[in-house]
Design a protein around this motif. Sequence first.
Motif, mmCIF file in Angstrom:
data_model
loop_
_atom_site.group_PDB
_atom_site.id
_atom_site.type_symbol
_atom_site.label_atom_id
_atom_site.label_comp_id
_atom_site.label_asym_id
_atom_site.label_seq_id
_atom_site.Cartn_x
_atom_site.Cartn_y
_atom_site.Cartn_z
ATOM 1 N N CYS A 225 -3.029 11.178 -2.624
ATOM 2 C CA CYS A 225 -3.439 12.024 -1.438
ATOM 3 C C CYS A 225 -2.170 12.671 -0.641
ATOM 4 C CB CYS A 225 -4.217 11.547 -0.578
ATOM 5 S SG CYS A 225 -3.912 10.256 0.538
ATOM 6 N N SER A 226 -2.402 13.439 0.188
ATOM 7 C CA SER A 226 -1.356 14.080 0.951
ATOM 8 C C SER A 226 -0.936 12.857 2.002
ATOM 9 C CB SER A 226 -1.420 15.289 1.996
ATOM 10 O OG SER A 226 -0.812 15.360 2.806
ATOM 11 N N LEU A 227 0.077 12.530 2.554
ATOM 12 C CA LEU A 227 0.715 11.807 3.297
ATOM 13 C C LEU A 227 -0.054 11.999 4.557
ATOM 14 C CD1 LEU A 227 2.564 9.560 4.314
ATOM 15 C CD2 LEU A 227 4.213 11.128 5.155
ATOM 16 N N TYR A 228 -0.275 13.232 5.146
ATOM 17 C CA TYR A 228 -0.946 13.644 6.327
ATOM 18 C C TYR A 228 -2.519 13.180 6.187
ATOM 19 C CZ TYR A 228 3.630 15.971 6.177
ATOM 20 O OH TYR A 228 4.755 16.203 6.358
ATOM 21 N N ASP A 229 -2.978 12.931 5.119
ATOM 22 C CA ASP A 229 -4.342 12.487 5.015
ATOM 23 C C ASP A 229 -4.527 11.157 4.994
ATOM 24 O OD1 ASP A 229 -5.593 15.035 4.875
ATOM 25 O OD2 ASP A 229 -5.415 15.382 3.039
ATOM 26 N N PHE A 230 -3.568 10.106 4.992
ATOM 27 C CA PHE A 230 -3.452 8.850 4.541
ATOM 28 C C PHE A 230 -4.337 7.788 5.708
ATOM 29 C CE2 PHE A 230 -1.598 4.565 5.295
ATOM 30 C CZ PHE A 230 -1.966 3.972 3.961
ATOM 31 N N VAL B 140 0.892 -1.245 -0.045
ATOM 32 C CA VAL B 140 -0.040 -0.052 -0.065
ATOM 33 C C VAL B 140 0.875 1.334 0.084
ATOM 34 C CG1 VAL B 140 -1.838 1.262 1.343
ATOM 35 C CG2 VAL B 140 -1.942 -1.225 1.251
ATOM 36 N N GLY B 141 0.775 2.144 -0.948
ATOM 37 C CA GLY B 141 1.614 3.349 -1.090
ATOM 38 C C GLY B 141 0.650 4.386 -1.053
ATOM 39 N N VAL B 142 1.534 5.648 -0.836
ATOM 40 C CA VAL B 142 0.888 6.891 -1.101
ATOM 41 C C VAL B 142 1.835 7.900 -1.509
ATOM 42 C CG1 VAL B 142 1.316 7.760 1.388
ATOM 43 C CG2 VAL B 142 -0.536 8.769 0.403
ATOM 44 N N ASP B 143 1.036 8.757 -2.560
ATOM 45 C CA ASP B 143 2.029 9.756 -3.009
ATOM 46 C C ASP B 143 1.057 11.087 -3.758
ATOM 47 O OD1 ASP B 143 4.845 9.986 -4.421
ATOM 48 O OD2 ASP B 143 3.364 11.305 -5.190
ATOM 49 N N LEU B 144 1.207 12.114 -3.840
ATOM 50 C CA LEU B 144 0.350 13.244 -4.067
ATOM 51 C C LEU B 144 0.275 13.248 -5.761
ATOM 52 C CD1 LEU B 144 -1.299 15.406 -2.641
ATOM 53 C CD2 LEU B 144 0.572 16.972 -3.005
ATOM 54 N N SER B 145 1.287 12.594 -6.238
ATOM 55 C CA SER B 145 1.291 12.738 -7.761
ATOM 56 C C SER B 145 0.590 11.632 -8.559
ATOM 57 C CB SER B 145 2.694 12.666 -8.318
ATOM 58 O OG SER B 145 2.861 12.627 -9.826
ATOM 59 N N PHE C 33 -9.097 11.627 -1.134
ATOM 60 C CA PHE C 33 -8.113 10.613 -1.556
ATOM 61 C C PHE C 33 -8.731 10.106 -2.810
ATOM 62 C CE2 PHE C 33 -9.860 8.368 1.558
ATOM 63 C CZ PHE C 33 -10.374 7.025 1.024
ATOM 64 N N SER C 34 -7.864 9.398 -3.955
ATOM 65 C CA SER C 34 -8.216 8.433 -4.944
ATOM 66 C C SER C 34 -7.462 7.325 -4.777
ATOM 67 C CB SER C 34 -7.876 9.104 -6.396
ATOM 68 O OG SER C 34 -8.692 10.360 -6.580
ATOM 69 N N LYS C 35 -8.362 6.407 -4.811
ATOM 70 C CA LYS C 35 -7.764 4.927 -4.527
ATOM 71 C C LYS C 35 -7.492 4.030 -5.847
ATOM 72 C CE LYS C 35 -8.761 0.697 -1.854
ATOM 73 N NZ LYS C 35 -10.080 -0.051 -0.965
ATOM 74 N N TYR C 36 -6.343 3.648 -6.183
ATOM 75 C CA TYR C 36 -5.935 2.928 -7.291
ATOM 76 C C TYR C 36 -5.441 1.346 -6.746
ATOM 77 C CZ TYR C 36 -5.324 7.247 -9.630
ATOM 78 O OH TYR C 36 -5.532 8.660 -10.410
ATOM 79 N N THR C 37 -6.475 0.571 -7.208
ATOM 80 C CA THR C 37 -6.280 -0.793 -6.780
ATOM 81 C C THR C 37 -5.979 -1.782 -8.129
ATOM 82 O OG1 THR C 37 -7.895 -0.407 -5.117
ATOM 83 C CG2 THR C 37 -7.176 -2.544 -5.625
ATOM 84 N N GLU C 38 -4.797 -2.496 -7.839
ATOM 85 C CA GLU C 38 -4.426 -3.380 -8.915
ATOM 86 C C GLU C 38 -5.456 -4.501 -9.079
ATOM 87 O OE1 GLU C 38 -2.375 -7.025 -10.603
ATOM 88 O OE2 GLU C 38 -2.628 -6.671 -8.300
#
Length: 232
Positions: A119-124, A76-81, A104-109
Amino acid sequence: MAAESLAEGSSKNNPRDWLDRWGAGDTPWHKTEVNPFLIKYIHLLENNRNNLKIFVPLCGKSLDMKWLIDRGHRVVGVDLSQLAIESFFKENSMEYSVETRNDFSKYTEKSGRITLYCCSLYDFPKTGEKDFDAVVDRGSIGAIYPEDRHRYAEVLSSVKSSDCRHFIDVFDYDDSVRHEYPYSLPMSTIVEVLGKDWNVELLDSVQDLETGKRLLDKFETFARNIFLVTHK
């Protein structure tokens, strides 16, 4: 990595600069190989455990994530880009779905082995993800503004399991001559940021003068340090 940090060599302290550099393909922080120190010390991170749930903060499109899921783990990763996240899936020929929420937007393989949040790390923590068995941090804590490091620690504390193991890969140099991304993080700072409930062990330290000289010619030493963090 995400926009809570500065892009390498940047003098601008804002997320827009970071996202613009992703858009322009100016991403010297992105590596085209799996982290050799992660490969070397993965046995300590796994600690005889299988099928781990692993958190990758400020993940970008790191190849480490594909390597980890190929070992049988869930990532599970998080990035703003958004561009970095979508590029990861496309460059690894992975089908994915997208679910958009307010924060946030959730991208699931397709197989469910990897989920990336934009999203922001701080919103994770708002994603509800928690109980991580391991954290793989390739420079993300070194990308956080020093005044925000306590927020990084709070996020990780809120999502780690009690037996979580935390891999950290950062630089250590004389920050009196340079104080910007990637920030210097000696062991004492790692201990201070993460708090008294965690053991911090230095696994490896190598001189990386090539990176140091690229950032500033004045560096006589520029160490790359690898830490393992475990709960006391």
